[in-house]
Design an enzyme around this catalytic site. Structure first.
Site, PDB file in Angstrom:
ATOM      1  N   GLN A 149       0.882  -1.270   0.183  1.00  0.00           N
ATOM      2  CA  GLN A 149       0.021   0.021   0.043  1.00  0.00           C
ATOM      3  C   GLN A 149       0.807   1.330   0.030  1.00  0.00           C
ATOM      4  OE1 GLN A 149      -2.757  -0.369   3.534  1.00  0.00           O
ATOM      5  NE2 GLN A 149      -3.591  -2.141   2.532  1.00  0.00           N
ATOM      6  N   HIS A 181       1.135  -9.315   5.182  1.00  0.00           N
ATOM      7  CA  HIS A 181      -0.130  -8.395   4.934  1.00  0.00           C
ATOM      8  C   HIS A 181      -0.712  -8.612   3.500  1.00  0.00           C
ATOM      9  CE1 HIS A 181      -2.190  -4.584   6.555  1.00  0.00           C
ATOM     10  NE2 HIS A 181      -2.820  -4.961   5.614  1.00  0.00           N
ATOM     11  N   ASN A 220      -1.542 -10.266   9.280  1.00  0.00           N
ATOM     12  CA  ASN A 220      -2.623  -9.388   9.591  1.00  0.00           C
ATOM     13  C   ASN A 220      -4.036  -9.779   9.135  1.00  0.00           C
ATOM     14  OD1 ASN A 220      -3.267  -6.213   9.720  1.00  0.00           O
ATOM     15  ND2 ASN A 220      -3.951  -6.611   7.817  1.00  0.00           N
ATOM     16  N   GLU A 221      -4.788  -9.949  10.171  1.00  0.00           N
ATOM     17  CA  GLU A 221      -6.236 -10.028   9.592  1.00  0.00           C
ATOM     18  C   GLU A 221      -6.332 -11.205   8.822  1.00  0.00           C
ATOM     19  OE1 GLU A 221      -7.859  -5.576  10.174  1.00  0.00           O
ATOM     20  OE2 GLU A 221      -7.400  -6.361   8.204  1.00  0.00           O
ATOM     21  N   TYR A 257     -19.832 -28.384  14.712  1.00  0.00           N
ATOM     22  CA  TYR A 257     -20.856 -27.553  14.055  1.00  0.00           C
ATOM     23  C   TYR A 257     -21.392 -28.326  12.750  1.00  0.00           C
ATOM     24  CZ  TYR A 257     -24.371 -24.416  13.973  1.00  0.00           C
ATOM     25  OH  TYR A 257     -25.594 -23.507  13.925  1.00  0.00           O
TER      26      TYR A 257
END
Length: 316
Positions: A56, A160, A205-206, A314
């Site tokens: 970025q 990232h 990152n995330e 689940y």
């Protein structure tokens, strides 16, 4: 008509009350009743910082021996998926202007800078077999040293969203278990080269954002999704690939943390974005499943006590 009038009157009263509250709050601030926010408003040791991501902001995409990442390919091939059709070839030009950037951080009173390292700037082909790029190591050494000189701590993110394109071409990146060892090798180079000055590391990152947007909706590189998704992808499986990619990210994280604790221990972190899911009577079961997938799938690995095997259970 009476009901409509009552609703309109009620809305008008609420709007009037809101305006009065705003005026009251403004008056309190002007009167000095609310203290201004300063460092003293925060606990001792609170760290003020700023952050960025390599693709970025760095620019210098074809300079200093850097190899392409999946974002280079994605922005070149799909400019229509970028709001302004731009790419990271130049970006903020931090590759050349990092000293000016660090100076501005110091002037702003920042204590820390969280930046990410471009995997393909360190390993242009993504793995040790392709060789280590000394120019890339020199760039990050210079950045870290400049931060130290200005009294700014480095918080380094190892990944990232920018998988080396070479690994995407070789084995589909995070869809393959081969990425685990290649990521660990890359991380170890960073620990060896920068660990004497960097005490805070972030592995991913995330991770859920990367997995969902890159492999479910196709809106992030490498842009994979099922044909019916909004990303209008040519390849992908939105029902399977996000979980495969997340699985391999978690394994890469675990292997890297084990390596770090055994040889380079200081501190390590992961940046997660949790999701709040609205529950309703019509979609209660779907909301529960969505909550489990988006929160438990990754949070449980990093925080203890975690949800254990709830995600796997689940499926029944």
């Amino acid at each position: 008509m009476a009901v409509a009038g009552a609703v309109a009157m009620s809305g008008g009263i609420l709007l009037l009350l809101l305006l009065l509250l705003l005026l009251l709050a403004a008056a309190c601030v002007e009167a000095g009743e609310l203290p201004p926010i300063s460092r003293r408003s925060f606990p001792k040791g609170f760290i003020f910082g700023t952050s960025s991501a390599s693709y970025q902001c760095e620019g210098g995409a074809a300079e200093g021996g850097r190899g392409p990442s999946i974002w280079d390919t994605f922005t070149y091939q799909h400019p229509d998926k970028i709001a302004d059709k731009s790419n990271g070839d130049v970006a903020d030009n931090t590759y050349h202007l990092y000293k000016e950037d660090v100076h501005m951080m110091k002037e702003m009173g920042m204590d820390a800078y969280r930046f990410s390292i471009s995997w393909s700037r360190i390993l242009p082909n993504g793995s040790l077999n392709g060789g280590v790029n000394i120019e890339g190591i020199n760039y990050y050494n210079n950045l870290i040293n400049e931060l130290l000189l200005k009294g700014v701590q480095s918080f380094v993110t190892l990944f990232h969203y920018d998988t080396p394109q070479a690994l995407e071409d070789k084995y589909n990146g995070f869809l393959s278990p081969n990425i685990i060892n290649d990521y660990k090798d890359y991380a170890e180079i960073c620990f060896k080269e920068f660990g004497d000055r960097v005490k805070h590391w972030i592995t991913f990152n995330e991770p859920w954002i990367f997995c969902s947007k890159a492999y479910a909706s196709g809106t992030y590189a490498p842009g994979r999704c099922s044909p019916w998704e909004m990303g209008k992808c040519s390849v992908g499986d939105s029902g399977r690939e996000p979980y495969t990619a997340c699985h391999h990210q978690l394994l890469a994280h675990a292997e890297t943390v084990r390596l770090y604790r055994e040889k380079y221990q200081f501190t390590e972190e992961v940046v997660r974005q949790s999701q709040f899911i609205h529950d309703n009577d019509l979609h209660r079961r779907s909301a529960k499943l969505s909550f489990i997938i988006q929160n438990y799938l990754l949070l449980g690995i990093h925080f203890q006590p975690g949800p254990g095997g709830r995600v796997c259970q689940y499926r029944h």
